[in-house]
Scaffold this active site. Structure first.
Site, short mmCIF file in Angstrom:
data_model
loop_
_atom_site.label_atom_id
_atom_site.label_comp_id
_atom_site.label_asym_id
_atom_site.label_seq_id
_atom_site.Cartn_x
_atom_site.Cartn_y
_atom_site.Cartn_z
N PRO A 83 0.62 -1.05 -0.06
CA PRO A 83 0.09 0.02 -0.19
C PRO A 83 0.87 1.28 -0.07
O PRO A 83 1.95 1.33 0.64
CB PRO A 83 -0.88 -0.01 1.38
CG PRO A 83 -0.05 -1.05 2.28
CD PRO A 83 0.49 -2.17 1.23
N ASN A 84 0.37 2.29 -0.70
CA ASN A 84 1.03 3.47 -0.91
C ASN A 84 2.19 3.73 -1.70
O ASN A 84 2.54 4.70 -1.84
CB ASN A 84 1.18 4.21 0.53
CG ASN A 84 -0.15 4.41 1.42
OD1 ASN A 84 -1.18 4.72 0.95
ND2 ASN A 84 -0.38 3.62 2.76
N ARG A 120 4.81 11.01 -2.50
CA ARG A 120 4.45 10.84 -0.89
C ARG A 120 5.94 10.88 -0.03
O ARG A 120 6.95 10.36 -0.54
CB ARG A 120 4.11 9.14 -1.04
CG ARG A 120 4.24 8.74 0.31
CD ARG A 120 4.37 7.16 0.36
NE ARG A 120 3.83 6.72 1.60
CZ ARG A 120 4.34 5.33 2.00
NH1 ARG A 120 4.83 4.45 1.23
NH2 ARG A 120 4.10 5.11 3.45
N TYR A 154 10.99 8.96 1.09
CA TYR A 154 11.07 8.13 -0.19
C TYR A 154 11.63 8.55 -1.25
O TYR A 154 11.59 7.73 -2.21
CB TYR A 154 9.59 7.62 -0.13
CG TYR A 154 8.86 6.84 1.14
CD1 TYR A 154 9.23 5.53 1.56
CD2 TYR A 154 7.92 7.35 1.81
CE1 TYR A 154 9.01 4.96 2.71
CE2 TYR A 154 7.40 6.97 3.03
CZ TYR A 154 7.83 5.60 3.49
OH TYR A 154 7.34 4.89 4.52
N GLU A 168 12.93 -9.51 0.78
CA GLU A 168 12.07 -8.32 1.17
C GLU A 168 13.01 -6.87 1.30
O GLU A 168 14.02 -6.91 1.61
CB GLU A 168 11.90 -8.49 2.98
CG GLU A 168 11.25 -7.35 3.61
CD GLU A 168 11.27 -7.56 5.02
OE1 GLU A 168 12.00 -8.29 5.69
OE2 GLU A 168 10.34 -7.10 5.95
N SER A 198 13.27 2.82 3.07
CA SER A 198 13.36 3.56 4.13
C SER A 198 14.06 2.49 5.01
O SER A 198 13.91 1.43 5.09
CB SER A 198 12.50 4.34 4.81
OG SER A 198 11.48 3.45 5.20
N ARG A 257 13.30 4.34 12.45
CA ARG A 257 11.90 5.06 12.37
C ARG A 257 11.37 4.47 13.68
O ARG A 257 11.86 4.35 14.73
CB ARG A 257 11.46 4.59 10.96
CG ARG A 257 12.20 5.23 9.93
CD ARG A 257 11.43 5.06 8.55
NE ARG A 257 10.17 5.80 8.45
CZ ARG A 257 9.16 5.86 7.48
NH1 ARG A 257 9.12 4.76 6.52
NH2 ARG A 257 8.30 6.42 7.90
C1 DQA Z 1 8.39 1.14 3.67
C2 DQA Z 1 8.45 1.09 5.02
C3 DQA Z 1 7.01 0.98 5.89
O1 DQA Z 1 7.48 0.99 7.29
C4 DQA Z 1 5.97 1.74 5.46
O2 DQA Z 1 4.86 1.93 5.85
C5 DQA Z 1 5.82 2.01 3.81
C6 DQA Z 1 7.22 1.95 2.97
C7 DQA Z 1 9.60 1.43 2.88
O3 DQA Z 1 9.88 0.66 1.83
O4 DQA Z 1 10.18 1.95 3.34
O5 DQA Z 1 4.89 2.43 3.33
O6 DQA Z 1 7.97 -0.36 3.45
#
Ligand code: DQA
Length: 143
Positions: free
Chosen positions: A10-11, A18, A23, A96, A100, A105
């Site tokens: 997501p996102n 964003r 990012y 994986e 970021s 964080r």
């Molecule tokens: C993320 C890190 C996640 O904590 C965050 O919710 C994201 C992006 C990253 O690629 O840094 O949406 O997966």
């Protein structure tokens, strides 16, 4: 020709606009076009969804017919037992990737349901993490 699928959660469809301080400014489409040029020997598939179950379906769909899956489950990394179970259920090795550095964080981002089921993780190296994961799959294909 190695078959590699990238699955984004997501996102991540909003990359480029964003939170650019976290990012970056590049859209995933622009990055992916360059990635395909940089690795012409790879047959890439790309899937993105904001919906948890669709990500589970994609992991199952690509989990038995690819040489590698590069998975960034985004926020579902930290919450989704179902995505962790899907990674454990498939045959295709998963790397994986997080753009970021999730360890630098909020504390809730330090938990991942997929790390232990993946061959490895790349975090905090920006979009370059997807390219590094691709290099690993090329070097380790058929092992
Ligand atoms: C993320 C890190 C996640 O904590 C965050 O919710 C994201 C992006 C990253 O690629 O840094 O949406 O997966």
């Amino acid at each position: 020709m190695p078959n590699i699928t990238i699955i984004n959660g997501p996102n991540l469809n909003l990359l480029g606009m964003r939170e650019p301080g976290v990012y970056g400014n590049e859209t995933f489409d622009d990055f992916f076009a360059q990635l395909k040029k940089d690795f012409p020997q790879v047959n890439f598939t790309y899937f993105q969804s904001n919906i948890e179950g669709e990500l589970v379906n994609a992991i199952q769909q690509y989990g038995f017919n690819q040489d590698g899956i590069i998975l960034n489950p985004a926020a579902y990394t930290h919450t989704s037992v179902a995505i962790g179970d899907a990674v454990a259920a498939i045959k295709t090795p998963v790397i994986e990737v997080h753009i970021s550095n999730v360890h630098a964080r909020e504390d809730f981002r330090k938990i991942s349901h997929v790390t232990a089921k993946s061959v490895g993780s790349i975090v905090g190296l920006g979009l370059k993490g997807y390219a590094l994961a691709t290099e690993w799959f090329i070097a380790n294909a058929n092992q």
